[in-house]
Design a protein around this motif. Structure first.
Motif, PDB file in Angstrom:
ATOM      1  N   ARG A   1       0.828  -1.201   0.000  1.00 26.87           N
ATOM      2  CA  ARG A   1       0.000   0.000   0.000  1.00 26.87           C
ATOM      3  C   ARG A   1       0.868   1.259   0.000  1.00 26.87           C
ATOM      4  N   ARG A   2       1.949   1.227   0.743  1.00 21.81           N
ATOM      5  CA  ARG A   2       2.837   2.385   0.797  1.00 21.81           C
ATOM      6  C   ARG A   2       3.470   2.627  -0.574  1.00 21.81           C
ATOM      7  N   GLN A   3       3.921   1.544  -1.245  1.00 22.08           N
ATOM      8  CA  GLN A   3       4.513   1.698  -2.571  1.00 22.08           C
ATOM      9  C   GLN A   3       3.485   2.202  -3.582  1.00 22.08           C
TER      10      GLN A   3
ATOM     11  N   ILE B   1       1.516   6.739  -6.945  1.00 19.49           N
ATOM     12  CA  ILE B   1       0.517   7.748  -7.297  1.00 19.49           C
ATOM     13  C   ILE B   1       1.064   9.155  -7.032  1.00 19.49           C
ATOM     14  N   PHE B   2       1.822   9.299  -5.941  1.00 14.55           N
ATOM     15  CA  PHE B   2       2.429  10.602  -5.635  1.00 14.55           C
ATOM     16  C   PHE B   2       3.380  11.024  -6.750  1.00 14.55           C
ATOM     17  N   TRP B   3       4.252  10.111  -7.201  1.00 13.16           N
ATOM     18  CA  TRP B   3       5.189  10.430  -8.275  1.00 13.16           C
ATOM     19  C   TRP B   3       4.447  10.854  -9.537  1.00 13.16           C
ATOM     20  N   ILE B   4       3.374  10.125  -9.877  1.00 10.67           N
ATOM     21  CA  ILE B   4       2.620  10.440 -11.090  1.00 10.67           C
ATOM     22  C   ILE B   4       1.967  11.816 -10.985  1.00 10.67           C
ATOM     23  N   LEU B   5       1.287  12.088  -9.868  1.00 10.86           N
ATOM     24  CA  LEU B   5       0.619  13.378  -9.700  1.00 10.86           C
ATOM     25  C   LEU B   5       1.638  14.514  -9.623  1.00 10.86           C
ATOM     26  N   ASN B   6       2.760  14.255  -8.977  1.00  9.68           N
ATOM     27  CA  ASN B   6       3.816  15.256  -8.881  1.00  9.68           C
ATOM     28  C   ASN B   6       4.358  15.596 -10.270  1.00  9.68           C
TER      29      ASN B   6
END
Length: 312
Positions: free
Chosen positions: A220-222, A227-232
């Protein structure tokens, strides 16, 4: 229906497949769904991992075709040539260790020549597409010639990234950092992995190839980090890079005399931000997309404008 299928399968130079398009995310949703079916649940078997690699290879080739058309054949040629040359390099080095009378040095020299040939082929392709027009222009100026055939040269998308990637593979094999890949399809997947194919980051073979044989695993953390990398990355590319370009930089560069000296100076500084956000945004998206599929790419563009010297 045939028209829709033709649109999906054909290459449109005016609308290449890019991370910032809805079409890409529809493409990735389908790919990820099929990917999930292939890997299944629980512990992945060797066969499933091999099938996963083959599936992602052909997906990556299709992705590159949708961004570059017939230039896909250059990618395929580079893959085949470097795969067999690296195996030949490794074979010559093994023979050089047998200490056969008078042949050990010959085999060592042979492996060096094969590495040189591999690099010459790769850099030769890169130099032709990137610098042939410049070279012909210089020759025309110096010798009064009239070469125009290179006017039609189009730079293939991502050629710098996959050329340096295959060079890193041949170099790693030569320096015994990795064993050569046994299956050409696995090697093709390493070269063409679609998240980082067009804009990097360049991944050393010693960092990526071992991942080809590891089962898929995503906590879940990965998943959250992906998702954070993609949105960033999307924020950097669309909100920062594209917004600055359209609403300020392009306007100043198109008509600099209509703006003050301060505004022109700020446009230059802002252009540096645009370049960073554009490349960094793409690589952030690549890292996130790859992570969702269980592959980890190195962080790239780690605050480059804070570097204290060119080497850093």
């Amino acid at each position: 229906m045939p028209e829709a299928l033709n649109y999906i399968l054909s290459f449109d130079a005016q609308h290449p497949l890019l991370f910032t398009q809805f079409y890409f995310w529809a493409f990735f949703a389908i790919v990820f769904s099929l990917f999930a079916l292939i890997i299944g649940r629980g512990k992945s078997s060797r066969g499933r991992m091999h099938l996963r690699n083959i599936f992602l290879l052909f997906v990556s080739w299709f992705f590159y075709y949708k961004t570059s058309g017939v230039f896909l054949w250059i990618l395929v040629f580079v893959t085949i040539s470097n795969f067999y040359l690296a195996k030949a390099i490794h074979h010559s080095q093994k023979l050089s260790t047998l200490k056969l009378d008078g042949f050990s040095k010959l085999y060592t020299l042979h492996s060096k020549l094969l590495l040189s040939l591999s690099i010459i082929i790769d850099l030769g392709l890169l130099a032709y597409f990137k610098y042939a027009y410049f070279g012909a222009d210089v020759a025309n100026s110096l010798f009064g010639t009239d070469w125009h055939i290179v006017d039609k040269i189009v730079l293939p998308v991502g050629i710098s990234f996959y050329i340096f990637q295959v060079i890193s593979y041949s170099s790693d094999v030569y320096h015994h950092r990795i064993e050569p890949v046994e299956n050409i399809l696995d090697f093709g997947f390493y070269v063409a992995f679609f998240p980082q194919l067009v804009a990097g980051p360049i991944v050393r073979a010693s960092e990526f190839i071992p991942q080809l044989y590891k089962p898929w695993h995503l906590t879940r953390r990965q998943f959250g980090m992906a998702i954070f990398w993609i949105l960033n990355g999307l924020a950097k590319k669309i909100v920062l890079s594209d917004y600055l370009a359209v609403n300020f930089i392009d306007r100043v560069f198109q008509s600099p005399t209509l703006f003050t000296g301060f505004e022109n100076l700020m446009a230059l500084f802002t252009y540096s931000m645009q370049v960073y956000a554009d490349f960094s945004g793409y690589t952030d998206i690549a890292i996130g997309v790859a992570m969702l599929m269980g592959f980890y790419l190195p962080q790239n563009f780690d605050s480059p404008y804070k570097a204290q010297n060119p080497q850093e």
